[in-house]
Design a protein around this motif. Sequence first.
Motif, mmCIF file in Angstrom:
data_model
loop_
_atom_site.group_PDB
_atom_site.id
_atom_site.type_symbol
_atom_site.label_atom_id
_atom_site.label_comp_id
_atom_site.label_asym_id
_atom_site.label_seq_id
_atom_site.Cartn_x
_atom_site.Cartn_y
_atom_site.Cartn_z
ATOM 1 N N ARG A 44 18.974 -66.271 53.504
ATOM 2 C CA ARG A 44 18.270 -67.488 53.068
ATOM 3 C C ARG A 44 16.765 -67.253 53.008
ATOM 4 N NH1 ARG A 44 21.214 -72.336 56.493
ATOM 5 N NH2 ARG A 44 23.220 -72.184 55.437
ATOM 6 N N ALA A 45 16.251 -66.541 54.010
ATOM 7 C CA ALA A 45 14.816 -66.252 54.042
ATOM 8 C C ALA A 45 14.409 -65.439 52.813
ATOM 9 C CB ALA A 45 14.456 -65.505 55.326
ATOM 10 N N TRP A 46 15.239 -64.501 52.396
ATOM 11 C CA TRP A 46 14.965 -63.700 51.199
ATOM 12 C C TRP A 46 14.818 -64.608 49.982
ATOM 13 C CZ3 TRP A 46 13.445 -59.628 48.594
ATOM 14 C CH2 TRP A 46 13.844 -59.484 47.285
ATOM 15 N N TRP A 47 15.759 -65.526 49.796
ATOM 16 C CA TRP A 47 15.721 -66.395 48.624
ATOM 17 C C TRP A 47 14.581 -67.402 48.700
ATOM 18 C CZ3 TRP A 47 17.387 -64.691 44.403
ATOM 19 C CH2 TRP A 47 18.459 -63.814 44.372
ATOM 20 N N LEU A 48 14.206 -67.805 49.904
ATOM 21 C CA LEU A 48 13.019 -68.647 50.045
ATOM 22 C C LEU A 48 11.782 -67.874 49.604
ATOM 23 C CD1 LEU A 48 13.736 -70.416 53.432
ATOM 24 C CD2 LEU A 48 13.787 -71.432 51.154
ATOM 25 N N GLY A 49 11.745 -66.591 49.936
ATOM 26 C CA GLY A 49 10.647 -65.735 49.473
ATOM 27 C C GLY A 49 10.600 -65.654 47.957
ATOM 28 N N VAL A 50 11.765 -65.621 47.328
ATOM 29 C CA VAL A 50 11.825 -65.609 45.862
ATOM 30 C C VAL A 50 11.257 -66.918 45.304
ATOM 31 C CG1 VAL A 50 13.401 -65.583 43.868
ATOM 32 C CG2 VAL A 50 13.742 -63.966 45.760
ATOM 33 N N ALA A 53 13.631 -75.972 54.375
ATOM 34 C CA ALA A 53 14.432 -74.866 54.901
ATOM 35 C C ALA A 53 13.759 -74.203 56.103
ATOM 36 C CB ALA A 53 14.679 -73.841 53.801
ATOM 37 N N LEU A 54 12.431 -74.132 56.087
ATOM 38 C CA LEU A 54 11.720 -73.515 57.209
ATOM 39 C C LEU A 54 11.643 -74.429 58.431
ATOM 40 C CD1 LEU A 54 8.745 -71.703 55.423
ATOM 41 C CD2 LEU A 54 10.810 -70.680 56.399
ATOM 42 N N PHE A 55 11.458 -75.730 58.201
ATOM 43 C CA PHE A 55 11.312 -76.648 59.321
ATOM 44 C C PHE A 55 12.626 -77.277 59.770
ATOM 45 C CE2 PHE A 55 6.898 -76.653 57.766
ATOM 46 C CZ PHE A 55 6.274 -76.285 58.945
ATOM 47 N N GLY A 56 13.681 -77.176 58.961
ATOM 48 C CA GLY A 56 14.996 -77.678 59.364
ATOM 49 C C GLY A 56 15.461 -77.095 60.691
ATOM 50 N N PRO A 57 15.361 -75.776 60.866
ATOM 51 C CA PRO A 57 15.766 -75.200 62.160
ATOM 52 C C PRO A 57 14.877 -75.639 63.335
ATOM 53 C CG PRO A 57 15.753 -73.508 60.471
ATOM 54 C CD PRO A 57 15.128 -74.738 59.871
ATOM 55 N N VAL A 58 13.650 -76.030 63.056
ATOM 56 C CA VAL A 58 12.742 -76.468 64.124
ATOM 57 C C VAL A 58 13.146 -77.854 64.631
ATOM 58 C CG1 VAL A 58 10.339 -77.089 64.651
ATOM 59 C CG2 VAL A 58 10.837 -75.083 63.225
ATOM 60 N N PHE A 59 13.485 -78.760 63.710
ATOM 61 C CA PHE A 59 13.775 -80.142 64.086
ATOM 62 C C PHE A 59 15.258 -80.455 64.238
ATOM 63 C CE2 PHE A 59 9.592 -80.394 62.024
ATOM 64 C CZ PHE A 59 8.883 -81.028 63.026
ATOM 65 N N PHE A 60 16.102 -79.679 63.595
ATOM 66 C CA PHE A 60 17.536 -79.961 63.605
ATOM 67 C C PHE A 60 18.299 -78.690 63.964
ATOM 68 C CE2 PHE A 60 15.592 -82.642 60.244
ATOM 69 C CZ PHE A 60 15.683 -83.848 60.899
ATOM 70 N N ASP A 61 19.574 -78.839 64.138
ATOM 71 C CA ASP A 61 20.421 -77.701 64.506
ATOM 72 C C ASP A 61 20.848 -76.951 63.236
ATOM 73 O OD1 ASP A 61 21.858 -75.979 66.125
ATOM 74 O OD2 ASP A 61 23.655 -77.253 66.106
ATOM 75 N N GLU A 62 19.872 -76.328 62.580
ATOM 76 C CA GLU A 62 20.136 -75.568 61.359
ATOM 77 C C GLU A 62 19.765 -74.113 61.608
ATOM 78 O OE1 GLU A 62 17.899 -77.417 58.240
ATOM 79 O OE2 GLU A 62 18.996 -79.291 58.394
ATOM 80 N N THR A 63 20.266 -73.242 60.761
ATOM 81 C CA THR A 63 19.948 -71.823 60.911
ATOM 82 C C THR A 63 19.241 -71.314 59.655
ATOM 83 O OG1 THR A 63 22.106 -71.198 60.021
ATOM 84 C CG2 THR A 63 21.922 -71.375 62.413
ATOM 85 N N LEU A 64 18.394 -70.325 59.874
ATOM 86 C CA LEU A 64 17.716 -69.657 58.770
ATOM 87 C C LEU A 64 18.098 -68.190 58.847
ATOM 88 C CD1 LEU A 64 15.739 -69.789 56.400
ATOM 89 C CD2 LEU A 64 13.895 -69.370 58.028
ATOM 90 N N THR A 65 19.035 -67.805 58.013
ATOM 91 C CA THR A 65 19.523 -66.425 58.014
ATOM 92 C C THR A 65 18.571 -65.542 57.208
ATOM 93 O OG1 THR A 65 20.825 -66.739 56.004
ATOM 94 C CG2 THR A 65 21.914 -67.273 58.116
ATOM 95 N N PRO A 66 18.631 -64.239 57.413
ATOM 96 C CA PRO A 66 17.799 -63.346 56.594
ATOM 97 C C PRO A 66 18.079 -63.498 55.093
ATOM 98 C CG PRO A 66 18.658 -62.156 58.491
ATOM 99 C CD PRO A 66 19.324 -63.507 58.473
#
Length: 126
Positions: free
Chosen positions: A95-101, A80-93
């Motif tokens: 999603r970031a919250w749930w990744l933190g969980v 989820a963190l590197f998807g936006p770096v290599f592909f056309d994906e987004t990391l919304t706040p």
Amino acid sequence: MLDTDRTSARSWLLLLLAGTFEVGYALSVGGSHGFTRLSWSLVAVVFFLLTLYALSVALRTIDVGIGYAVWAGIGAVGAALFGPVFFDETLTPFRAWWLGVIIAGVVWLKLADRPARTAAPSRVRL
């Protein structure tokens, strides 16, 4: 450091390595576009074999439930963190919250895996 402590530390390092390979596998599967791109597909196979090997070695001393949860968590968060770096994906706040969980859960599982400390035997006085 006791031998069992060293073995446990090595197993956890191998589990982290397996999680890193899992991130590589997930990203390369995404880049393969359903295994239609040969180079990405070959990279995916290599990462797949590496992650399975490292995970299987780590699970020799780590409980399967905890090891698998940590491995899957590392893979999910890393992808989820590197998807936006290599592909056309987004990391919304959101999603970031749930990744933190997920990260908090992985850390909690590691802390729960610590062996219980036993009290030193008391001396009997006569």
